[in-house]
Scaffold this motif. Structure first.
Motif: not given
Length: 349
Positions: A118, A123-126, A149, A151-153, A155-157
């Motif tokens: 990223d 900032t990308w939600d997935h 797909t 996602q991080y628990e 928030g974005p990383r």
């Protein structure tokens, strides 16, 4: 922005490195024997941003790699005996890759590809993980992949390291932060439907650009720009105390993998005709017991957390190139390089 443009813009930083008298590329070990799983140069002109390495299980001496962006859904099989690409795999069923940063082989015989970078700093939600069978034949081919797909628990990383445990098949990601990075565990099994939530294990790791499990699953090695560390794997995602490793400085150090036999670590970097350097795994005295690897699988140049393992890690004022003074110089140059690179890539996709 194209890779060619980014490469051209990095040249002033490279010039500054040379002017400072810092040599980031290691010398070739005099005792290095020719053949598979030794130092090699990636000869393919298409591979200018090699950002991950995985030792093939089906094809001895072959390493899978990929560019980190602007390249498409391609994987390259490189023969370590010649440095030449012996197969190009085009993945289908994955859409348009965004920022591919890592590759790993699972115990199921599948390649796992991490489209997890990223450039906008998280900032990308997935993000995505792609899974495909390691080809039985080394030839140019198209292979259908499954897309997951992620996602991080919390928030974005931004992340550049994906590791598949060689016994359980569970996938782990490490976020990339100069301090306060985290190790994340995926679900026991990834699902192609819905979202796969990766949760922090509680282990904090710093500035990770790649990682690899030892073939027996007892140890996790994490690479950074300035070195590498090994951790005993506790099985629940927690880590033992870090041990600094003898790791070469290779400019923008982006990748690490164990050799298929577990006897060496292969370190790679970005750049045209980039080097891949082997460091033998050295047995440490006094090993054994619960949570520790059997003899013969321990880390190269490992020391206690407070000591130096050589290569890119710091000692305590020992006056040697791997000591604190040398690391300060190299660190300042690398930080300048990375700051310039991030500033110019911040708006890229």
């Amino acid at each position: 922005m194209s890779r060619r443009t980014r490469t051209a813009r990095r040249r002033p930083v490279v010039a500054a490195v040379l002017a400072a008298g810092v040599v980031l590329l290691p010398t070739v070990p005099a005792a290095a024997a020719p053949g598979a799983d030794q130092d090699f140069v990636i000869e393919d002109p298409r591979i200018t941003e090699s950002s991950g390495l995985a030792a093939s299980k089906r094809h001895p001496g072959v390493y899978w790699t990929h560019n980190d962006s602007d390249d498409g859904a391609y994987l390259y099989a490189v023969d370590s005996r010649t440095g030449k690409t012996v197969a190009t795999v085009t993945m289908t069923g994955v859409g348009e890759p965004r920022d591919v940063e890592a590759i790993s082989l699972g115990p199921d015989g599948n390649l796992y590809v991490g489209d997890i970078g990223d450039n906008l700093g998280g900032t990308w939600d997935h993000v995505w993980i792609y899974r495909l069978p390691e080809p039985a034949a080394l030839r140019d081919q198209t292979v259908a992949a499954t897309q997951f797909t992620v996602q991080y628990e919390d928030g974005p990383r931004d992340a550049e390291a994906l590791m598949v445990h060689p016994k359980t098949g569970r996938v782990y990601l490490a976020s990339k932060k100069q301090s306060g990075g985290r190790l994340y565990a995926g679900p026991e099994k990834l699902s192609a439907q819905g979202v796969n939530v990766f949760r922090p294990t509680g282990a904090e790791v710093d500035w990770v650009t790649d990682g690899a499990f030892s073939p027996d699953g007892s140890e996790l090695v994490l690479r950074s720009y300035l070195g590498a560390k090994a951790y005993d794997w506790k099985g629940d995602g927690s880590l033992g105390e870090p041990r600094r490793l003898s790791a070469p400085l290779l400019g923008q150090s982006e990748s690490v993998t164990y050799t298929a036999d577990g006897k060496g670590l292969m370190y790679g970097a970005e750049g045209a005709r980039s080097r891949v350097v082997r460091v033998d795994v050295e047995k440490r005295d006094g090993e054994g017991g619960e949570g520790q690897a059997p003899e013969g699988t321990k880390s190269p140049g490992a020391t206690d957390a407070g000591g130096a393992g050589g290569g890119g890690e710091a000692g305590e004022g020992d006056g040697k190139p791997g000591g604190t003074a040398g690391l300060v110089v190299v660190g300042a140059v690398v930080l300048a390089w990375l700051g310039l690179r991030k500033g110019r890539r911040g708006g890229e996709k």
